[in-house]
Design an enzyme around this catalytic site. Structure first.
Site, mmCIF file in Angstrom:
data_model
loop_
_atom_site.group_PDB
_atom_site.id
_atom_site.type_symbol
_atom_site.label_atom_id
_atom_site.label_comp_id
_atom_site.label_asym_id
_atom_site.label_seq_id
_atom_site.Cartn_x
_atom_site.Cartn_y
_atom_site.Cartn_z
ATOM 1 N N VAL A 136 0.675 -0.600 0.271
ATOM 2 C CA VAL A 136 0.229 -0.066 -0.229
ATOM 3 C C VAL A 136 1.324 1.372 -0.169
ATOM 4 C CG1 VAL A 136 -2.095 -1.403 1.652
ATOM 5 C CG2 VAL A 136 0.453 0.359 2.341
ATOM 6 N N CYS A 137 0.331 2.509 -0.558
ATOM 7 C CA CYS A 137 1.424 3.430 -0.460
ATOM 8 C C CYS A 137 0.360 4.338 -0.406
ATOM 9 C CB CYS A 137 1.828 3.815 -1.609
ATOM 10 S SG CYS A 137 0.963 3.784 -3.110
ATOM 11 N N ALA A 138 0.125 6.441 -0.996
ATOM 12 C CA ALA A 138 -0.227 6.799 -0.881
ATOM 13 C C ALA A 138 -1.694 6.833 -2.096
ATOM 14 C CB ALA A 138 -0.420 8.069 -0.835
#
Length: 200
Positions: A173-175
C-alpha cells in the site's frame, strides 16, 4: 547531452531483450500501472512515466546494471531522456513494438492483481491475514496507517527485502497506488510469489 542520449536508444527484438536480461540487464516498464498489471514481461519493474518517474527510478534501480526499456509506442526516448537527467545513461535499448512484440510469446508475459479497498477488507477478515507492506515515507505514516501494516519506505526497500516474508501473501500500500505498483513489481522480480498492491 540528454537529447543525444535519447536519440541513440535502439529498438531490440524479444530475443535481444532476453539475452540482455540473462547478462544482468534490468527491465524497466514505464507504462501506466493498470496496463502493466494487465500484461507485462516477466521480471520487469514498473515505474510509470506519469509520476515521479526519475526520482523513483533512482531509488530502486541499480546504477551498476544496464537497463532495457519497455514503453508505450513513441515514449521510449522520453523514458531514456529522463533517466539520463539523473545520470542513468546505461540504457541499452527498448523493446521494439512494445508489449505487442510478445504476441507470439505468451510464455514470457505475466499479469498482476491490484486490490480494491473492499477486497483488502475481505482478506483482512480471514486468517491468515496478508502481510501489509506500507511503502510511504515515515512522515506520511506518522499521519496514520492501516492497522498491522509494516512500514518500509520505497527508497529503502531494496536493502530491506529480508524484512518481507516470502511465505506469506503480501499486499503493498501507499498513498495513491503509484509507489505500491513499483514495490510490488520489484518484489515479484526478487522471487516473492504472491504479491498484490492496493489501488488508491
Amino acid at each position: 547531452l540528454d537529447e543525444n542520449l535519447a536519440s541513440v536508444v535502439e529498438p531490440l527484438t524479444v530475443d535481444q531483450v532476453l539475452k540482455a536480461r540473462e547478462r544482468g540487464a534490468q527491465l524497466l516498464d514505464t507504462r501506466d500501472a493498470d496496463m502493466f498489471a494487465a500484461a507485462h514481461m516477466a521480471d520487469s519493474i514498473n515505474i510509470g512515466l506519469n509520476g515521479n518517474y526519475a526520482s523513483h527510478a533512482g531509488a530502486v534501480l541499480s546504477t551498476e546494471q544496464p537497463i532495457v526499456l519497455i514503453c508505450d509506442v513513441d515514449r521510449e526516448h522520453e523514458s531514456a531522456l529522463r533517466l539520463g537527467r539523473i545520470a542513468f545513461d546505461h540504457v541499452v535499448g527498448y523493446l521494439g513494438g512494445g508489449m505487442e512484440a510478445h504476441a507470439d510469446r505468451p510464455d514470457l508475459v505475466e499479469s498482476a492483481l491490484r486490490l480494491t479497498c473492499d477486497h483488502l477488507s475481505e482478506h483482512m477478515a480471514h486468517e491468515p491475514k496478508p502481510f501489509l507492506l506500507d511503502v510511504r515515507t515515515k512522515a506520511e505514516v506518522a499521519g496514520g496507517t492501516i492497522d498491522d501494516s509494516h512500514n518500509i519506505p520505497l527508497s529503502e526497500l531494496t536493502t530491506r527485502l529480508d524484512e518481507v516474508p516470502k511465505d506469506r501473501h503480501v499486499v503493498v500500500v501507499c498513498a495513491g497506488g503509484y509507489r505500491s505498483k513499483i514495490a510490488a513489481s520489484l518484489l515479484r522480480r526478487e522471487g516473492f510469489a504472491h504479491v498484490e498492491d492496493l489501488i488508491g
